[in-house]
Design a protein around this motif. Structure first.
Motif, PDB file in Angstrom:
ATOM      1  N   PHE A 197      50.917  33.904  53.675  1.00  0.00           N
ATOM      2  CA  PHE A 197      50.306  32.862  52.846  1.00  0.00           C
ATOM      3  C   PHE A 197      51.343  31.903  52.260  1.00  0.00           C
ATOM      4  N   THR A 198      52.594  32.052  52.652  1.00  0.00           N
ATOM      5  CA  THR A 198      53.627  31.120  52.185  1.00  0.00           C
ATOM      6  C   THR A 198      53.225  29.709  52.605  1.00  0.00           C
ATOM      7  N   GLY A 199      53.247  28.805  51.650  1.00  0.00           N
ATOM      8  CA  GLY A 199      52.866  27.422  51.933  1.00  0.00           C
ATOM      9  C   GLY A 199      51.373  27.177  51.895  1.00  0.00           C
ATOM     10  N   ARG A 200      50.576  28.231  51.654  1.00  0.00           N
ATOM     11  CA  ARG A 200      49.115  28.081  51.582  1.00  0.00           C
ATOM     12  C   ARG A 200      48.642  28.391  50.164  1.00  0.00           C
ATOM     13  N   LEU A 201      47.723  27.621  49.686  1.00  0.00           N
ATOM     14  CA  LEU A 201      47.083  27.888  48.410  1.00  0.00           C
ATOM     15  C   LEU A 201      46.143  29.071  48.611  1.00  0.00           C
ATOM     16  N   LEU A 202      46.161  30.019  47.690  1.00  0.00           N
ATOM     17  CA  LEU A 202      45.402  31.253  47.881  1.00  0.00           C
ATOM     18  C   LEU A 202      44.580  31.572  46.644  1.00  0.00           C
ATOM     19  N   LEU A 203      43.314  31.912  46.850  1.00  0.00           N
ATOM     20  CA  LEU A 203      42.450  32.392  45.782  1.00  0.00           C
ATOM     21  C   LEU A 203      42.291  33.893  45.969  1.00  0.00           C
ATOM     22  N   VAL A 204      42.857  34.669  45.045  1.00  0.00           N
ATOM     23  CA  VAL A 204      42.778  36.133  45.096  1.00  0.00           C
ATOM     24  C   VAL A 204      41.618  36.560  44.206  1.00  0.00           C
ATOM     25  N   VAL A 205      40.686  37.331  44.775  1.00  0.00           N
ATOM     26  CA  VAL A 205      39.466  37.714  44.070  1.00  0.00           C
ATOM     27  C   VAL A 205      39.226  39.207  44.252  1.00  0.00           C
ATOM     28  N   ASN A 206      39.076  39.936  43.130  1.00  0.00           N
ATOM     29  CA  ASN A 206      38.679  41.335  43.264  1.00  0.00           C
ATOM     30  C   ASN A 206      37.166  41.373  43.467  1.00  0.00           C
ATOM     31  N   VAL A 207      36.743  42.066  44.506  1.00  0.00           N
ATOM     32  CA  VAL A 207      35.347  42.022  44.953  1.00  0.00           C
ATOM     33  C   VAL A 207      34.695  43.401  44.915  1.00  0.00           C
TER      34      VAL A 207
ATOM     35  N   ILE B 281      42.125  42.947  33.953  1.00  0.00           N
ATOM     36  CA  ILE B 281      41.042  42.304  34.702  1.00  0.00           C
ATOM     37  C   ILE B 281      39.748  42.759  34.026  1.00  0.00           C
ATOM     38  N   THR B 282      38.854  41.818  33.769  1.00  0.00           N
ATOM     39  CA  THR B 282      37.681  42.125  32.959  1.00  0.00           C
ATOM     40  C   THR B 282      36.485  42.660  33.751  1.00  0.00           C
ATOM     41  N   TRP B 283      36.356  42.252  35.019  1.00  0.00           N
ATOM     42  CA  TRP B 283      35.207  42.697  35.815  1.00  0.00           C
ATOM     43  C   TRP B 283      35.430  42.269  37.261  1.00  0.00           C
ATOM     44  N   ASN B 284      34.499  42.627  38.129  1.00  0.00           N
ATOM     45  CA  ASN B 284      34.536  42.200  39.525  1.00  0.00           C
ATOM     46  C   ASN B 284      34.484  40.672  39.610  1.00  0.00           C
ATOM     47  N   PHE B 285      35.130  40.130  40.622  1.00  0.00           N
ATOM     48  CA  PHE B 285      35.119  38.706  40.946  1.00  0.00           C
ATOM     49  C   PHE B 285      35.938  37.845  39.976  1.00  0.00           C
ATOM     50  N   GLU B 286      36.957  38.437  39.348  1.00  0.00           N
ATOM     51  CA  GLU B 286      37.932  37.641  38.604  1.00  0.00           C
ATOM     52  C   GLU B 286      38.833  36.969  39.646  1.00  0.00           C
ATOM     53  N   LYS B 287      39.239  35.736  39.379  1.00  0.00           N
ATOM     54  CA  LYS B 287      39.912  34.918  40.401  1.00  0.00           C
ATOM     55  C   LYS B 287      41.262  34.416  39.914  1.00  0.00           C
ATOM     56  N   PHE B 288      42.248  34.461  40.816  1.00  0.00           N
ATOM     57  CA  PHE B 288      43.579  33.916  40.556  1.00  0.00           C
ATOM     58  C   PHE B 288      43.903  32.904  41.645  1.00  0.00           C
ATOM     59  N   LEU B 289      44.348  31.732  41.239  1.00  0.00           N
ATOM     60  CA  LEU B 289      44.773  30.711  42.187  1.00  0.00           C
ATOM     61  C   LEU B 289      46.294  30.771  42.260  1.00  0.00           C
ATOM     62  N   VAL B 290      46.811  31.024  43.468  1.00  0.00           N
ATOM     63  CA  VAL B 290      48.247  31.213  43.678  1.00  0.00           C
ATOM     64  C   VAL B 290      48.760  30.114  44.618  1.00  0.00           C
ATOM     65  N   SER B 291      49.835  29.462  44.195  1.00  0.00           N
ATOM     66  CA  SER B 291      50.398  28.371  44.996  1.00  0.00           C
ATOM     67  C   SER B 291      51.043  28.904  46.273  1.00  0.00           C
ATOM     68  N   GLY B 292      51.338  28.007  47.176  1.00  0.00           N
ATOM     69  CA  GLY B 292      52.022  28.359  48.414  1.00  0.00           C
ATOM     70  C   GLY B 292      53.439  28.853  48.192  1.00  0.00           C
ATOM     71  N   GLN B 293      53.931  28.684  46.969  1.00  0.00           N
ATOM     72  CA  GLN B 293      55.259  29.182  46.604  1.00  0.00           C
ATOM     73  C   GLN B 293      55.175  30.499  45.846  1.00  0.00           C
ATOM     74  N   GLY B 294      53.937  31.026  45.687  1.00  0.00           N
ATOM     75  CA  GLY B 294      53.754  32.327  45.044  1.00  0.00           C
ATOM     76  C   GLY B 294      53.604  32.280  43.537  1.00  0.00           C
ATOM     77  N   GLN B 295      53.409  31.104  42.971  1.00  0.00           N
ATOM     78  CA  GLN B 295      53.234  30.960  41.527  1.00  0.00           C
ATOM     79  C   GLN B 295      51.748  31.030  41.186  1.00  0.00           C
ATOM     80  N   VAL B 296      51.405  31.824  40.165  1.00  0.00           N
ATOM     81  CA  VAL B 296      50.013  31.888  39.722  1.00  0.00           C
ATOM     82  C   VAL B 296      49.729  30.627  38.902  1.00  0.00           C
TER      83      VAL B 296
END
Length: 164
Positions: free
Chosen positions: A22-32, A121-136
């Motif tokens: 995912f380097t260089g890609r914007l990533l949405l990490v979601v616990n499901v 994390i408070t519950w299912n479906f909490e979301k983190f947007l992570v940059s392509g450089q790995g920064q939240v």
């Protein structure tokens, strides 16, 4: 390489899932979770993935059974549920512990001590947007729908920065 991109997780099928892909890609990490009132968010997560995947964006689903035991299934059951019920094509990890002493290093980076957006994390479906450089870049509550204007704006702003 960022600490985020140095991690390697396991996919639902047991294969290695290096975050370096995912380097260089914007990533949405979601616990499901499959048995949650918010499970319908899979529809909008898949739509978000389809809409922006060709622009350097991906979604990463992280099954977790820590909230109301709402993800009790095996890896195969989770995969079948996600693909047959919701048409999910974005990557899914194996089930992870995301809170507590045994939480996975991924969640220590996302929400642990010293993180940009720390806290349990408070519950299912909490979301983190992570940059392509790995920064939240942002953290969104479970109730924030994947098609919420704030979330879309954060994605589009970051993708515009990367494209510019």
């Amino acid at each position: 390489m960022s600490a985020f991109h140095a991690l390697t997780l396991k996919a639902l099928d047991g294969s290695e899932l290096p975050m370096a892909q995912f380097t260089g890609r914007l990533l949405l990490v979601v616990n499901v979770a499959s048995e949650c009132g918010l499970t319908k968010q899979y529809i909008a997560l898949q739509a978000l993935y389809e809409r922006y995947k060709d622009n350097g964006f991906s979604v990463l689903g992280v099954p977790c059974n820590q909230f109301g035991k709402q993800e009790p299934g095996s890896a195969q059951e989770i995969q079948t549920f996600c693909t047959e019920r919701f048409g999910v094509t974005f990557p899914l990890t194996e089930k992870l512990q995301i809170n507590g002493a045994g939480n996975h290093p991924l969640y220590r980076l996302l929400a642990g001590e010293g993180a940009e957006f720390p806290g349990e994390i408070t519950w299912n479906f909490e979301k983190f947007l992570v940059s392509g450089q790995g920064q939240v870049l942002a953290r969104f509550s479970p109730r924030t729908e994947p098609d919420d204007n704030q979330l879309i704006e954060a994605i589009e702003n970051e993708l515009a920065i990367n494209a510019g």
